[in-house]
Structure formats: structure tokens, C-alpha cells
Design an enzyme around this catalytic site. Structure first.
Site, PDB file in Angstrom:
ATOM      1  N   PRO A 225       1.191  -7.987  17.862  1.00 18.92           N
ATOM      2  CA  PRO A 225       1.483  -7.134  19.019  1.00 18.92           C
ATOM      3  C   PRO A 225       2.889  -6.543  19.042  1.00 18.92           C
ATOM      4  O   PRO A 225       3.186  -5.714  19.881  1.00 18.92           O
ATOM      5  CB  PRO A 225       1.284  -8.078  20.207  1.00 18.92           C
ATOM      6  CG  PRO A 225       1.521  -9.441  19.665  1.00 18.92           C
ATOM      7  CD  PRO A 225       1.135  -9.420  18.220  1.00 18.92           C
TER       8      PRO A 225
ATOM      9  N   ASP B 218       0.273   2.568  11.912  1.00 27.99           N
ATOM     10  CA  ASP B 218      -0.113   3.148  13.194  1.00 27.99           C
ATOM     11  C   ASP B 218       1.048   3.208  14.156  1.00 27.99           C
ATOM     12  O   ASP B 218       2.055   2.542  13.968  1.00 27.99           O
ATOM     13  CB  ASP B 218      -1.162   2.241  13.856  1.00 27.99           C
ATOM     14  CG  ASP B 218      -2.546   2.582  13.381  1.00 27.99           C
ATOM     15  OD1 ASP B 218      -2.687   3.494  12.562  1.00 27.99           O
ATOM     16  OD2 ASP B 218      -3.478   1.905  13.839  1.00 27.99           O
TER      17      ASP B 218
ATOM     18  N   LYS C 238      -2.027   6.549  16.076  1.00 24.72           N
ATOM     19  CA  LYS C 238      -2.530   7.641  16.867  1.00 24.72           C
ATOM     20  C   LYS C 238      -2.052   7.444  18.280  1.00 24.72           C
ATOM     21  O   LYS C 238      -2.287   6.383  18.849  1.00 24.72           O
ATOM     22  CB  LYS C 238      -4.058   7.639  16.927  1.00 24.72           C
ATOM     23  CG  LYS C 238      -4.728   7.055  15.720  1.00 24.72           C
ATOM     24  CD  LYS C 238      -6.185   7.100  15.882  1.00 24.72           C
ATOM     25  CE  LYS C 238      -6.799   7.028  14.508  1.00 24.72           C
ATOM     26  NZ  LYS C 238      -8.053   6.345  14.511  1.00 24.72           N
TER      27      LYS C 238
ATOM     28  N   GLY D 239      -1.781  -5.469  16.199  1.00 22.82           N
ATOM     29  CA  GLY D 239      -2.678  -6.551  16.612  1.00 22.82           C
ATOM     30  C   GLY D 239      -3.526  -7.057  15.479  1.00 22.82           C
ATOM     31  O   GLY D 239      -3.040  -7.309  14.376  1.00 22.82           O
TER      32      GLY D 239
ATOM     33  N   THR E 141      -3.919 -10.676  18.033  1.00 18.37           N
ATOM     34  CA  THR E 141      -4.355  -9.544  18.839  1.00 18.37           C
ATOM     35  C   THR E 141      -3.540  -9.478  20.133  1.00 18.37           C
ATOM     36  O   THR E 141      -2.962 -10.484  20.568  1.00 18.37           O
ATOM     37  CB  THR E 141      -5.866  -9.655  19.118  1.00 18.37           C
ATOM     38  OG1 THR E 141      -6.295  -8.439  19.718  1.00 18.37           O
ATOM     39  CG2 THR E 141      -6.201 -10.816  20.037  1.00 18.37           C
ATOM     40  N   ALA E 142      -3.485  -8.268  20.734  1.00 16.69           N
ATOM     41  CA  ALA E 142      -2.671  -8.074  21.941  1.00 16.69           C
ATOM     42  C   ALA E 142      -3.016  -9.106  23.017  1.00 16.69           C
ATOM     43  O   ALA E 142      -2.125  -9.620  23.698  1.00 16.69           O
ATOM     44  CB  ALA E 142      -2.875  -6.662  22.478  1.00 16.69           C
TER      45      ALA E 142
ATOM     46  N   MET F 279      -6.517  -0.753  26.275  1.00 19.99           N
ATOM     47  CA  MET F 279      -6.526   0.698  26.502  1.00 19.99           C
ATOM     48  C   MET F 279      -6.922   1.043  27.938  1.00 19.99           C
ATOM     49  O   MET F 279      -7.681   1.976  28.168  1.00 19.99           O
ATOM     50  CB  MET F 279      -7.489   1.381  25.512  1.00 19.99           C
ATOM     51  CG  MET F 279      -7.021   1.268  24.079  1.00 19.99           C
ATOM     52  SD  MET F 279      -8.259   1.806  22.887  1.00 19.99           S
ATOM     53  CE  MET F 279      -9.196   0.309  22.638  1.00 19.99           C
TER      54      MET F 279
END
Ligand code: SAH
Length: 471
Positions: free
Chosen positions: A227, A250, A272, A304, A333-334, A385
Site C-alpha cells: 500500500p 502504476d 492509471k 497492493g 493489499t490496501a 475505489m
């Protein structure tokens, strides 16, 4: 250098350990690794040593030490808590020129124990000549993290092909370059991940390429960068990042992590940001294939974990179709990183027995989530998100049957130095967030576990911007 480094053969030879306590036991355990024939002499014997004797792994002579005990020993260790006894052992040993170590007393010792890093058949021994055991321990720990766990397997693998390669490649310099390619590239990676057959096939390909000038194939590692906090990288991720010829990364990969990339490696930004995709997924997929086919070691670095909302599956699908060698390295992961750094356990015996990860990404301004599945008692909901759709998400979760006063937290820039946590309830959080001028990335955690933050928050507690979950 007062102590000269050597490796002693002790298998089947008699090694005398004087002392029956825990320090003696530790030395015995070390000696057993080399199959020494161990005799322990001491008037009192601790339970662990007794157990080894009961298992017939060592011999115990329960009595006080006498000079004649050193006869027939090839190696002697004095590990009693009594200095006069230890000195007597050292004296008896040196009379007969038998190597002796007196624990923690280099002056009386003719040899000392190094710190050991084991990667059988490789052994690394580290010594400060007795001057600073703590420094040696720190160095050993560093080496442990630097050297892959299967490095020994790589040594065995290399040994199997040594004479074959010597026959095929006569020139010593070319042979050395070949070995560098084998031991520091995709072949080594295959050995580290236990894929011996493929490693052999690629080794053969490399050998052929030296003869025929054939193209060497590259590989892609799909690596999870975690993260943000660089210390949350896995050891394998760090090693691959430092070895890579090209890193395709990324937006979510932190700058601190990108600084770990080799200076001369090529860095390609693949996006992105929301709504301004800098490269289409198809372009990225093709780029990875092309780079690998140029013979490069490619790291595809993603925030992540690559298999959690990371499209990692799609990228390696293309690689698999094109026959490119690849591996996947999981990352934190986050959800795990943000939860830990915000002091919010995702499960807890009293508050949550399950936890779901969902995406709050809007598609044509609509979030299609199967909301009815989110009304589950004692369940933590983590939304990735979910910043843009936050008001809608909270509203839909209430409508699906969750109480409006369910605690919720939004973690901004989780695990980064500027992490912020905004708390509230399903009802109040969107407004709290609107006031806080938040920027992506953020992660939403919903459920009673959020309350625990009041007690468990530990990271960046100097000027917290959060309001209580009970607001
Ligand atoms: N593969 C990534 C997720 C990619 S989706 C992983 O396993 O973490 C991108 C979303 O992840 C962001 O919109 C945000 O919700 C979340 N995210 C990633 N890093 C984050 C961070 N440091 N802090 C908060 N949320 C983060």
C-alpha cells in the site's frame, strides 16, 4: 585477524561439551547439525540435554570435570557457569593441542563460534573476532533477509550442470558470463519458486544461445508493491525490483518504492489515474510481452496485491498465451495495510466474523454491487475505489438494511507518512469527508470493528484529524 576462518569436519568425531545447562545445550544443538559424536560431562544436567541423551543423540557422563576427560576429544567446549572449571578445561585442552572454546571468553579459546547463515549446502559464517557479538547478530539478520531461502537449492542446481557447461563452453570468460546469467536471472527465479524442470529447460536454452547466438528469453514478474510504506514490501519483491532491467509501474506505487529500482533500469509509467488512463490495458499487456521477448527481466509493479482489484489476472493471461515465463509475487493489499495502520482489526471475535472486499468503482455513474449481500450481521465491509461514490455507497448500504449509525472510517493515503483517518457513521461519514478535503487513494472500512480504533490507533497519533466513531 586473530582467528582464522575454517570449516572443521566433526562428523563422527568425539566432541566434548563440559557443562549441563542451557548454554551447553545451545552449543550441543549446533554441533548436532554436523553429526558430531557428542559427550557431555557435568554433575547436573538440564532436561533438554537429558532428552537428547534419552533419544540416543548424545552421551552424558554425569560427574564433575576431570583433566582426563579431554582424552580422545577432537573438539572441546567449556560451557559451565564456573570460571575456574572453564579455565581448567581450557588448560587441559591446550596441553594436548585440542581446539577449545570457552563460552564468552575469547581469551581462553583457541577457536570461537561464528554466527551462521544456513542455506544448505551453503554456509555463511560471520565473526567479529569476539569483539561484538551483537554487531555480528545484526549482520547475520541482514544476510538472512538478503539471501533467498532457496539459495542452497540454487547451489545444488548449479553443481549438477557444472561439468556439462564446462564441456560445452570452453572459454572461461564466456563461461563466467553464462553462469552470471544463470544465477542472476530467470533460471534462478525458477529454482527459487520450485520449478526445477522449467529451470533446466531455460538453462539448456542459455547454453545453446552461447553456441549459436540464439535469443535469450526474458521473463515478467507481476509484483505486489503493497500500500505504500516501502518496508511492507516482501523480500522477494525487493530482490526482483533491484534486479529488474525494466519496471512497468502504476500510479499507486509509491515514490519511495520506485527509488529502490536500479538506477540504470528503465522505468515505464503505465497509469492509471481515475478517468485519465495513460495506457490501455491491452497496450500494457502487449508491452509486457514485447519487453520479455527482447530478453529483458521485467517487473510489473502494482499497488497492493496484484490479484486484488489489480487486473493482474488479465496481464498474465496474455503472457501465458504468448508463452512468456512469469511469476506472481503477492503484496500487502490496501485492506490489510490500511486496517493495520489505522488500528482497525478487520475481524474480531466480538464484532466481526467475516469480512468482504468490494469495489465501489462507478460504471456509468452506477455501482452494481449486489447490495442485498452486504446486509450480514457481524461483517466488516471494505470498499476499494469508493471515494467518488462515497455518499451513494453509504446510502445504498443503509438501504440494504445496515443501521445508519454503523461506524465507518475512510483511510486516506494508508500507510504513507501523510495517512489520515476520517471516522463517522454510515450517515455522517460522507459529510465528514467532504469537510476534510481528501485525495485518492482512500479506503472505506465499515463495521463495528471501526470502534476499536479509539483504543488501538498507533500510527501518526500526534495530530489526528479523525473524529470519534461514536459521533
Ligand atoms: N491491488 C490494490 C488495489 C487496487 S484498486 C490492492 O491490493 O491494494 C485501487 C484502490 O485501492 C484505491 O482506489 C483505494 O481504494 C485502494 N488503495 C490502494 N492503496 C491505498 C492506500 N495506500 N490507501 C488507501 N487506499 C488504497
Amino acid at each position: 585477524m586473530d582467528f582464522f576462518p575454517v570449516f572443521l569436519r566433526v562428523a563422527e568425531r568425539q566432541c566434548l561439551v563440559v557443562g549441563g545447562g542451557h548454554i551447553a545445550y545451545r552449543k550441543v544443538q549446533l554441533l548436532l547439525k554436523s553429526n558430531a559424536a557428542i559427550v557431555v560431562v557435568a554433575p547436573e544436567i538440564c532436561a533438554s540435554l537429558q532428552q537428547l541423551a534419552d533419544d540416543k543423540r548424545i552421551k552424558i557422563v554425569q560427574k564433575a570435570f576431570e583433566e582426563s576427560d579431554v582424552n580422545n576429544a577432537s573438539l572441546i567446549i567449556a560451557a559451565t557457569s564456573l570460571s575456574p572449571v572453564n579455565a581448567k578445561v581450557a588448560e587441559a585442552a591446550s596441553q594436548l593441542n585440542i581446539p577449545v572454546n570457552v563460552v564468552d571468553t575469547p581469551d581462553l579459546s583457541s577457536f570461537i563460534f561464528p554466527a551462521i547463515v544456513e542455506r544448505p549446502p551453503l554456509t555463511i559464517a560471520v565473526s567479529s573476532g569476539g569483539s561484538s557479538p551483537v554487531l555480528v547478530r545484526i549482520l547475520r539478520e541482514r544476510l538472512e533477509t538478503l539471501i533467498p531461502a532457496r539459495f542452497g537449492t540454487l547451489a545444488e542446481f548449479a553443481a549438477r550442470f557444472r561439468s556439462h557447461i564446462k564441456q560445452r563452453v570452453g572459454d572461461a570468460t564466456r563461461r563466467r558470463h553464462l553462469w552470471e546469467q544463470i544465477l542472476y536471472g530467470p533460471v534462478a527465479e525458477l529454482v527459487f519458486t520450485g520449478q526445477q524442470l522449467e529451470a533446466e529447460r531455460q538453462l539448456q536454452q542459455l547454453v545453446d544461445s552461447v553456441d549459436q547466438g540464439a535469443q535469450i528469453s526474458g521473463s515478467v514478474a507481476l509484483v505486489g508493491a503493497g500500500p505504500g510504506d516501502p518496508e511492507l514490501l516482501t523480500l522477494r519483491a525487493l530482490r526482483l525490483i533491484q534486479q529488474a532491467d525494466v519496471v512497468v509501474y502504476d500510479r499507486l506505487v509509491s515514490t519511495e518504492i520506485m527509488e529502490l529500482v536500479r538506477r540504470d533500469a528503465e522505468k515505464i509509467y503505465a497509469g492509471k489515474a481515475r478517468s485519465q488512463h495513460s495506457m490501455s490495458q491491452e497496450t500494457i499487456n502487449q508491452l509486457l510481452v514485447r519487453l520479455a521477448k527482447q530478453g529483458k527481466q521485467v517487473v510489473r509493479l502494482k499497488g497492493g496485491d496484484p490479484f486484488i482489484f489489480g487486473r493482474g489476472g488479465e496481464e498474465i493471461e496474455t503472457l501465458a498465451e504468448e508463452g512468456v515465463c512469469f511469476q506472481v509475487v503477492p503484496g500487502i493489499t490496501a485492506a490489510s495495510g490500511c486496517a493495520a495502520y489505522a488500528g482497525i482489526p478487520l475481524t474480531h471475535r466480538d464484532y466481526a466474523q467475516s469480512c468482504v472486499f468490494i469495489t465501489g468503482h462507478l460504471q456509468q455513474d452506477n455501482i452494481n454491487l449486489g447490495w442485498e449481500h452486504l446486509n450480514v450481521a457481524n461483517q466488516t465491509i471494505v470498499v476499494y475505489m469508493g471515494l467518488v461514490g462515497l455518499p451513494a455507497i453509504c446510502q445504498r448500504i443503509i438501504e440494504s438494511g445496515n443501521k445508519a449509525d454503523t461506524p465507518a472510517a475512510l483511510i486516506e493515503h494508508g500507510t504513507h507518512q501523510d495517512q489520515r483517518v476520517i471516522t463517522g457513521t454510515l450517515k455522517t461519514l460522507p459529510e465528514n469527508v467532504a469537510h476534510a478535503q481528501v485525495s485518492a487513494p482512500t479506503l472505506l472500512i465499515i463495521g463495528d470493528v471501526v470502534r476499536l480504533r479509539n483504543k488501538l490507533a498507533w500510527f501518526q497519533q500526534i495530530s489526528p484529524i479523525s473524529s470519534s466513531a461514536d459521533d
